[in-house]
Design a protein around this motif. Structure first.
Motif, mmCIF file in Angstrom:
data_model
loop_
_atom_site.group_PDB
_atom_site.id
_atom_site.type_symbol
_atom_site.label_atom_id
_atom_site.label_comp_id
_atom_site.label_asym_id
_atom_site.label_seq_id
_atom_site.Cartn_x
_atom_site.Cartn_y
_atom_site.Cartn_z
ATOM 1 N N ILE A 228 0.830 -1.206 0.000
ATOM 2 C CA ILE A 228 0.000 0.000 0.000
ATOM 3 C C ILE A 228 0.865 1.257 0.000
ATOM 4 C CG2 ILE A 228 -1.529 1.404 1.454
ATOM 5 C CD1 ILE A 228 -3.100 -1.022 2.137
ATOM 6 N N ASP A 229 0.494 2.217 -0.832
ATOM 7 C CA ASP A 229 1.041 3.564 -0.777
ATOM 8 C C ASP A 229 -0.034 4.446 -0.145
ATOM 9 O OD1 ASP A 229 1.766 6.252 -1.318
ATOM 10 O OD2 ASP A 229 2.986 5.625 -3.030
ATOM 11 N N GLU A 230 0.077 4.689 1.142
ATOM 12 C CA GLU A 230 -0.940 5.426 1.886
ATOM 13 C C GLU A 230 -1.087 6.848 1.370
ATOM 14 O OE1 GLU A 230 -2.962 4.341 4.074
ATOM 15 O OE2 GLU A 230 -2.136 2.566 5.049
ATOM 16 N N HIS A 231 0.026 7.483 1.041
ATOM 17 C CA HIS A 231 -0.011 8.888 0.629
ATOM 18 C C HIS A 231 -0.787 9.068 -0.670
ATOM 19 C CE1 HIS A 231 1.647 12.640 -1.186
ATOM 20 N NE2 HIS A 231 1.510 13.082 0.059
ATOM 21 N N GLU A 232 -0.605 8.145 -1.613
ATOM 22 C CA GLU A 232 -1.269 8.244 -2.911
ATOM 23 C C GLU A 232 -2.594 7.497 -2.943
ATOM 24 O OE1 GLU A 232 -0.291 10.136 -5.353
ATOM 25 O OE2 GLU A 232 1.585 10.761 -4.390
ATOM 26 N N GLY A 233 -2.896 6.732 -1.897
ATOM 27 C CA GLY A 233 -4.134 5.959 -1.875
ATOM 28 C C GLY A 233 -4.147 4.817 -2.868
ATOM 29 N N LEU A 234 -2.979 4.171 -3.053
ATOM 30 C CA LEU A 234 -2.842 3.108 -4.036
ATOM 31 C C LEU A 234 -2.593 1.762 -3.368
ATOM 32 C CD1 LEU A 234 -0.482 4.878 -6.611
ATOM 33 C CD2 LEU A 234 -2.993 4.725 -6.691
ATOM 34 N N LEU A 235 -3.169 0.722 -3.951
ATOM 35 C CA LEU A 235 -2.904 -0.648 -3.538
ATOM 36 C C LEU A 235 -2.220 -1.364 -4.693
ATOM 37 C CD1 LEU A 235 -3.420 -3.048 -1.480
ATOM 38 C CD2 LEU A 235 -5.410 -3.576 -2.905
ATOM 39 N N TYR A 236 -1.097 -2.021 -4.407
ATOM 40 C CA TYR A 236 -0.393 -2.825 -5.394
ATOM 41 C C TYR A 236 -0.640 -4.301 -5.103
ATOM 42 C CZ TYR A 236 2.309 1.333 -6.717
ATOM 43 O OH TYR A 236 2.693 2.578 -7.169
ATOM 44 N N SER A 237 -0.937 -5.065 -6.147
ATOM 45 C CA SER A 237 -1.073 -6.515 -6.013
ATOM 46 C C SER A 237 -0.196 -7.184 -7.064
ATOM 47 C CB SER A 237 -2.529 -6.950 -6.200
ATOM 48 O OG SER A 237 -3.004 -6.623 -7.499
ATOM 49 N N CYS A 238 0.547 -8.216 -6.654
ATOM 50 C CA CYS A 238 1.327 -8.975 -7.621
ATOM 51 C C CYS A 238 0.866 -10.423 -7.600
ATOM 52 C CB CYS A 238 2.823 -8.868 -7.352
ATOM 53 S SG CYS A 238 3.392 -9.639 -5.822
ATOM 54 N N SER A 239 1.144 -11.117 -8.693
ATOM 55 C CA SER A 239 0.517 -12.423 -8.877
ATOM 56 C C SER A 239 1.446 -13.392 -9.579
ATOM 57 C CB SER A 239 -0.774 -12.255 -9.691
ATOM 58 O OG SER A 239 -1.293 -13.500 -10.122
ATOM 59 N N TRP A 240 1.091 -14.667 -9.463
ATOM 60 C CA TRP A 240 1.798 -15.701 -10.206
ATOM 61 C C TRP A 240 1.521 -15.604 -11.704
ATOM 62 C CZ3 TRP A 240 0.748 -20.557 -6.659
ATOM 63 C CH2 TRP A 240 1.466 -20.405 -5.473
ATOM 64 N N ASP A 241 0.608 -14.717 -12.115
ATOM 65 C CA ASP A 241 0.356 -14.535 -13.555
ATOM 66 C C ASP A 241 1.397 -13.634 -14.208
ATOM 67 O OD1 ASP A 241 -0.287 -11.947 -12.801
ATOM 68 O OD2 ASP A 241 -2.420 -12.123 -13.241
ATOM 69 N N THR A 243 2.299 -10.544 -13.471
ATOM 70 C CA THR A 243 1.987 -9.116 -13.529
ATOM 71 C C THR A 243 1.874 -8.525 -12.136
ATOM 72 O OG1 THR A 243 -0.437 -9.293 -13.427
ATOM 73 C CG2 THR A 243 0.601 -9.594 -15.582
ATOM 74 N N PHE A 244 1.926 -7.200 -12.082
ATOM 75 C CA PHE A 244 1.429 -6.495 -10.892
ATOM 76 C C PHE A 244 0.414 -5.460 -11.364
ATOM 77 C CE2 PHE A 244 5.089 -3.667 -11.829
ATOM 78 C CZ PHE A 244 4.531 -2.407 -11.667
ATOM 79 N N LYS A 245 -0.564 -5.201 -10.519
ATOM 80 C CA LYS A 245 -1.631 -4.265 -10.855
ATOM 81 C C LYS A 245 -1.698 -3.174 -9.801
ATOM 82 C CE LYS A 245 -4.305 -7.861 -13.223
ATOM 83 N NZ LYS A 245 -3.782 -7.523 -14.555
ATOM 84 N N VAL A 246 -2.176 -1.996 -10.238
ATOM 85 C CA VAL A 246 -2.267 -0.820 -9.377
ATOM 86 C C VAL A 246 -3.743 -0.458 -9.239
ATOM 87 C CG1 VAL A 246 -1.407 1.494 -8.935
ATOM 88 C CG2 VAL A 246 -0.085 -0.072 -10.387
ATOM 89 N N TRP A 247 -4.222 -0.345 -7.994
ATOM 90 C CA TRP A 247 -5.633 -0.087 -7.716
ATOM 91 C C TRP A 247 -5.807 1.228 -6.960
ATOM 92 C CZ3 TRP A 247 -8.697 -4.108 -9.584
ATOM 93 C CH2 TRP A 247 -8.056 -5.324 -9.821
ATOM 94 N N GLN A 248 -6.837 1.974 -7.311
ATOM 95 C CA GLN A 248 -7.219 3.161 -6.542
ATOM 96 C C GLN A 248 -8.123 2.688 -5.413
ATOM 97 O OE1 GLN A 248 -6.295 6.580 -7.726
ATOM 98 N NE2 GLN A 248 -6.586 6.810 -5.529
ATOM 99 N N MET A 249 -7.662 2.826 -4.173
ATOM 100 C CA MET A 249 -8.414 2.258 -3.052
ATOM 101 C C MET A 249 -9.755 2.946 -2.839
ATOM 102 S SD MET A 249 -5.597 1.231 -0.155
ATOM 103 C CE MET A 249 -5.007 2.896 0.151
ATOM 104 N N SER A 250 -9.858 4.221 -3.208
ATOM 105 C CA SER A 250 -11.089 4.975 -2.940
ATOM 106 C C SER A 250 -12.266 4.517 -3.796
ATOM 107 C CB SER A 250 -10.840 6.467 -3.168
ATOM 108 O OG SER A 250 -10.433 6.710 -4.510
ATOM 109 N N ASN A 251 -11.999 4.007 -5.013
ATOM 110 C CA ASN A 251 -13.099 3.618 -5.896
ATOM 111 C C ASN A 251 -12.959 2.221 -6.496
ATOM 112 O OD1 ASN A 251 -11.078 3.962 -7.798
ATOM 113 N ND2 ASN A 251 -11.928 5.854 -8.645
ATOM 114 N N SER A 252 -11.974 1.467 -6.041
ATOM 115 C CA SER A 252 -11.778 0.066 -6.466
ATOM 116 C C SER A 252 -11.381 -0.080 -7.924
ATOM 117 C CB SER A 252 -13.049 -0.765 -6.208
ATOM 118 O OG SER A 252 -13.476 -0.636 -4.875
ATOM 119 N N LYS A 253 -10.943 0.998 -8.585
ATOM 120 C CA LYS A 253 -10.594 0.953 -9.994
ATOM 121 C C LYS A 253 -9.172 0.436 -10.193
ATOM 122 C CE LYS A 253 -14.455 2.852 -11.451
ATOM 123 N NZ LYS A 253 -15.447 2.087 -12.254
#
Length: 433
Positions: A228-241, A243-253
């Motif tokens: 999590i990047d608290e300052h930017e409100g971002l969630l990072y997820s990485c996977s066995w696929d 890739t890593f993906k970047v999510w906006q925590m406020s709207n789930s995008k």
């Protein structure tokens, strides 16, 4: 180095073996007994053994090419006063001081412990039972359960708990304001609405395997790590696929999906400088620079810190962001430090088998391993020495969480360490800095 890359300058559990899933009765009573455990089948290292007097500056150079994100640490209210720790040596703990060592063990027949997170007086544990169990003061207080996917990662942000699962989804839970031990599921990344909306356009599909496509906003394999990047409100997820993906925590995008590696991405951490580090089973550690915001956000590759045969299993960044640590499948820990740029600082040798988890706290680094031990390293400048080795688990140590002890004497820094293992237990330790 490609033209679109540049070196960083700055002014003043991993997919290495098949996971074992085990479900059991979630209503069984918790005990503090240690169950038996069949030896974990993992590759052996050619490393000869632990050397307590070895410093990082004596370690082999990078030419050897071997194989929960630091968040602000909160004071721990978990310590029960008046307990007798005089027999800690019987638990196999090498004590740093008279009152350091094992505090207690948590056990419930729900399968292997894959993930941990602590927040205030609550400890969250994820296991093969699909339950996220909540503990307070060494007691089991409640649990909340996902419909599918064992819990591979847990991270806490304010009153929300984010969990990453084997089915490739991130689930969001919110604490009840009146009773913080109660949690209600409030969302899933990606949302069903976003999946349906994206599925209409053919350009939203990407190839993940030969003749196999999926939506770019979805992970098509297990999630291995969250950051999590608290300052930017971002969630990072990485996977066995891969890739890593970047999510906006406020709207789930989902803002961005990055094809990061040639094999499973086992770990991801970010720093306050807009840098993201990823480690993969392909043996590489890569650095990414975040630029832009919102839909225009992009993560560009900056450099590859490590590229060799042994899998990268875990990453950690010091609280200051000046040190980056990398755990490998052959039992070694590499680290880099900031000078004018990231430079390799050394190799820490303390484990006989794969390093499965890392966590930092103050001047300390904790490394958990498939050899069932936890090494505690203390940093002085750029020199790391082994402070103590915590023993007592009967299975590989899969995850770690650390927080500062509440009520410690001024001038004396003590930490509470939670270690989750494939022996189905969580052990709680006290360590002095």
């Amino acid at each position: 180095m490609p033209e679109n890359q540049h070196r960083i300058t700055m002014s003043p559990g991993p997919k290495v073996s098949t996971n074992i899933m085990q479900n059991s009765d979630s209503d069984s009573s918790p005990t503090f007994l240690q169950p038996t455990y069949e030896d974990f089948n993992n590759r052996f290292s050619n490393f000869s053994g632990f050397e307590p007097d070895r410093m990082s500056d004596e370690a082999s150079p990078i030419l050897m090419s071997p194989w929960n994100q630091t968040t602000p640490l909160q004071a721990s209210p978990w310590i029960t006063r008046g307990m007798d720790y005089s027999n800690n040596h019987k638990n196999g703990v090498q004590k740093a001081s008279q009152f350091d060592g094992l505090i207690g063990s948590l056990y419930r027949e729900e399968g292997h412990i894959y993930s941990l997170a602590c927040s205030g007086d609550l400890l969250y544990t994820g296991s093969g039972s699909k339950n996220i169990r909540v503990w307070r003061n060494l007691k089991d207080v409640t649990a909340f359960k996902s419909n599918s996917g064992l819990v591979k990662a847990i991270i806490v942000s304010g009153d929300r708990v984010f969990t990453g699962h084997q089915d490739g989804k991130v689930r969001v839970w919110k604490k009840d304001q009146k009773n913080p031990t109660n949690h209600k599921r409030v969302g899933t990344f990606p949302t069903l609405f976003d999946i349906l909306k994206s599925s209409i356009r053919p350009q939203n599909y990407v190839e993940v395997k030969r003749k196999c496509t999926t939506l770019w906003i979805k992970h098509c394999d297990a999630i291995s790590c969250l950051s999590i990047d608290e300052h930017e409100g971002l969630l990072y997820s990485c996977s066995w696929d891969r890739t890593f993906k970047v999510w906006q925590m406020s709207n789930s995008k989902c803002l961005e999906s990055v094809k990061a590696h040639d094999d499973a991405v086992n770990s991801i951490v970010n720093t306050k400088y807009g840098l993201v580090f990823t480690g993969s089973a392909d043996g590489s550690v890569k650095v990414w620079k975040r630029e832009g915001t919102g839909k225009s956000m992009k993560h560009h590759p900056v450099e590859t810190l490590l590229n060799q045969e042994c899998a990268v299993t875990t990453l950690a960044v010091s609280e200051t962001g000046w040190f980056v640590y990398c755990g490998l499948s052959d039992g070694l820990v590499n680290f880099w430090e900031w000078e004018k740029q990231l430079s390799h600082g050394g190799v820490l040798k303390g484990h006989k088998l794969a390093v499965l988890c890392l966590s930092t706290a103050g001047k300390l680094l904790f490394s958990g391993s498939a050899d069932k031990t936890i090494c505690v390293w203390r940093r002085e400048g750029s020199i790391h020495s082994c402070l103590t080795v915590l023993t007592g688990h009967t299975g590989p140590v899969k995850c770690l969480a650390v927080e500062r002890e509440e009520g410690a004497n001024s001038g004396e820094v003590k930490w509470v360490v939670y270690s989750g293992s494939l022996d189905k237990t969580v052990k709680v330790w006290r360590v002095s800095e």
